[in-house]
Design an enzyme around this catalytic site. Structure first.
Site, short mmCIF file in Angstrom:
data_model
loop_
_atom_site.label_atom_id
_atom_site.label_comp_id
_atom_site.label_asym_id
_atom_site.label_seq_id
_atom_site.Cartn_x
_atom_site.Cartn_y
_atom_site.Cartn_z
N GLY A 117 34.72 37.84 47.20
CA GLY A 117 35.01 36.89 48.28
C GLY A 117 36.36 37.14 48.94
O GLY A 117 36.55 36.79 50.11
N GLU A 174 35.70 39.79 51.37
CA GLU A 174 34.89 39.18 52.43
C GLU A 174 35.74 38.30 53.36
O GLU A 174 35.52 38.27 54.57
CB GLU A 174 33.74 38.38 51.79
CG GLU A 174 32.72 39.29 51.12
CD GLU A 174 31.75 38.55 50.22
OE1 GLU A 174 32.21 37.75 49.36
OE2 GLU A 174 30.53 38.76 50.35
N GLU A 202 30.27 42.62 42.97
CA GLU A 202 29.30 41.59 42.57
C GLU A 202 28.17 42.11 41.69
O GLU A 202 27.69 41.40 40.80
CB GLU A 202 28.69 40.91 43.82
CG GLU A 202 29.62 39.93 44.51
CD GLU A 202 30.58 40.57 45.50
OE1 GLU A 202 30.67 41.82 45.54
OE2 GLU A 202 31.24 39.81 46.24
N ALA A 231 35.08 35.10 44.75
CA ALA A 231 34.54 33.76 44.56
C ALA A 231 34.75 33.41 43.10
O ALA A 231 34.86 34.29 42.24
CB ALA A 231 33.06 33.74 44.92
N1 COA Z 1 36.89 33.77 39.47
C1 COA Z 1 37.46 32.94 38.56
N2 COA Z 1 38.59 33.22 37.90
C2 COA Z 1 39.16 34.41 38.15
C3 COA Z 1 38.63 35.33 39.07
C4 COA Z 1 37.45 34.96 39.74
N3 COA Z 1 36.88 35.76 40.66
N4 COA Z 1 39.41 36.43 39.08
C5 COA Z 1 40.40 36.19 38.20
N5 COA Z 1 40.25 34.98 37.64
C6 COA Z 1 41.11 34.35 36.62
C7 COA Z 1 40.90 34.96 35.25
O1 COA Z 1 39.76 34.39 34.63
C8 COA Z 1 42.19 34.64 34.57
O2 COA Z 1 42.16 33.30 34.16
P1 COA Z 1 42.72 32.89 32.68
O3 COA Z 1 44.18 33.26 32.73
O4 COA Z 1 42.47 31.42 32.63
O5 COA Z 1 41.96 33.71 31.70
C9 COA Z 1 43.21 34.74 35.71
O6 COA Z 1 42.47 34.62 36.91
C10 COA Z 1 43.94 36.07 35.72
O7 COA Z 1 42.97 37.10 35.75
P2 COA Z 1 42.91 38.29 34.66
O8 COA Z 1 41.52 38.84 34.65
O9 COA Z 1 43.49 37.85 33.35
O10 COA Z 1 43.91 39.33 35.35
P3 COA Z 1 43.90 40.90 35.21
O11 COA Z 1 45.17 41.38 35.81
O12 COA Z 1 43.60 41.32 33.82
O13 COA Z 1 42.66 41.40 36.13
C11 COA Z 1 41.25 41.41 38.08
C12 COA Z 1 42.68 41.17 37.52
C13 COA Z 1 41.26 40.98 39.55
C14 COA Z 1 40.91 42.90 37.96
C15 COA Z 1 40.25 40.58 37.28
O14 COA Z 1 40.71 39.24 37.24
C16 COA Z 1 38.86 40.57 37.85
O15 COA Z 1 38.13 41.53 37.69
N6 COA Z 1 38.46 39.45 38.51
C17 COA Z 1 37.13 39.28 39.02
C18 COA Z 1 36.89 40.14 40.24
C19 COA Z 1 35.47 39.97 40.72
O16 COA Z 1 34.53 40.37 40.11
N7 COA Z 1 35.35 39.33 41.89
C20 COA Z 1 34.08 39.10 42.51
C21 COA Z 1 33.60 37.76 42.20
S1 COA Z 1 32.05 37.44 43.03
#
Ligand code: COA
Length: 258
Positions: free
Chosen positions: A108, A111, A131, A63
């Protein structure tokens, strides 16, 4: 522009989450676009839905955290309700659904994959419910579907620890059915869809309804659901066609969805 693209090839409709700049993170608009894409499905010609994410990095990275950061409890409830509504619609959709998980399926994203009937993934897929690292619970069905898929103990371990799992471990715990090299994932999903599409569509739909209903019922009531779906098939032309075809030693029976 929609965050979900639709492409129909024969009986297979592929819905692709298309928000690569945020790793296909799910905000309200993505949920609305997914819902609208389901509205547009032609139930007469489509036999299987494939859900995937654009690119080779993410199915969906969760999400949208930026959208959630300043929500009030009331706004959070509405967001969770909306996500659950759309995902429940996918779970109960009157066609089989295959998640082709092409990278991160976190929060999400995991999910959404779990709301599909069947999960296939690429070798670079990563699953998890992180989360609690953000100070929240899963909100789009994760506290409910993960334990139904992998068992209570494993689900609690993963959700409490926020530990992510790679493709091979996801398969070993039954979270995904099969793992493919990235370039083979969509072809494999289509092949499965085509195999499903050869079968009697009303019967396939009835199997899904009986299984979805039965899993939440005591066995005596669950088998009643089966009796209802089984007997309903005998009102269809395809039951007559399928059984007569078998008895006449006919190959490649063409079902009519009637
Ligand atoms: N919500 C909003 N934006 C998200 C996102 C999310 N769940 N997951 C990734 N993004 C965005 C990042 O903020 C980034 O945006 P930016 O380029 O404007 O800074 C872009 O997507 C790329 O992500 P980034 O974190 O730079 O890539 P990465 O390869 O370093 O890491 C992940 C990849 C998936 C490990 C990392 O993005 C992450 O941990 N995301 C969140 C996962 C999470 O907690 N999900 C549950 C949410 S309830």
């Amino acid at each position: 522009m929609s965050f979900v693209t639709s492409m129909q090839e024969g009986p297979i409709l592929t819905l692709t989450l298309n928000r690569p700049e945020a790793l296909n993170a799910l905000n309200g608009q993505v949920l609305d676009d997914l819902d609208a894409a389901l509205d547009a499905v032609d139930l007469d010609t489509v036999r299987c839905l494939i859900l995937t994410g654009v690119g080779d990095r993410a199915f969906a990275a969760g999400a949208d955290i930026a959208a959630m950061a300043n929500m009030t409890p009331e706004e959070a409830a509405a967001f969770s309700r909306r996500g659950n509504e759309v995902f429940r619609r996918i779970e109960t959709f009157p066609l089989p659904t295959v998640a082709a998980v092409n990278g991160y399926a976190l929060g999400g994203g995991c999910e959404l994959a779990m709301a599909c009937d069947i999960r296939l993934c690429s070798e670079n897929a990563v699953f998890g419910q992180p989360e609690v690292t953000l100070g929240i619970t899963p909100g789009f069905g994760g506290t409910q579907r993960l334990m139904r898929l992998v068992g209570m103990g494993k689900a609690k371990e993963l959700i409490f620890s926020a530990r992510t799992v790679k493709a091979a471990e996801a398969r070993s715990m039954g979270l995904v059915n099969a793992v493919y090299p990235p370039e083979e994932l969509l072809p494999a999903a289509r092949k499965l869809g085509e195999r499903i599409a050869r079968n009697a569509p009303i019967a396939v739909r009835a199997c899904k309804a009986a299984m979805n209903e039965g899993i939440d019922l005591p066995m005596d009531e669950a088998v009643d659901a089966e009796v209802r779906e089984f007997s309903g098939c005998f009102e269809t032309e395809d039951q007559k066609r399928g059984m007569a075809g078998f008895l006449n030693k006919q190959k490649n029976i063409e079902f009519q969805n009637k």
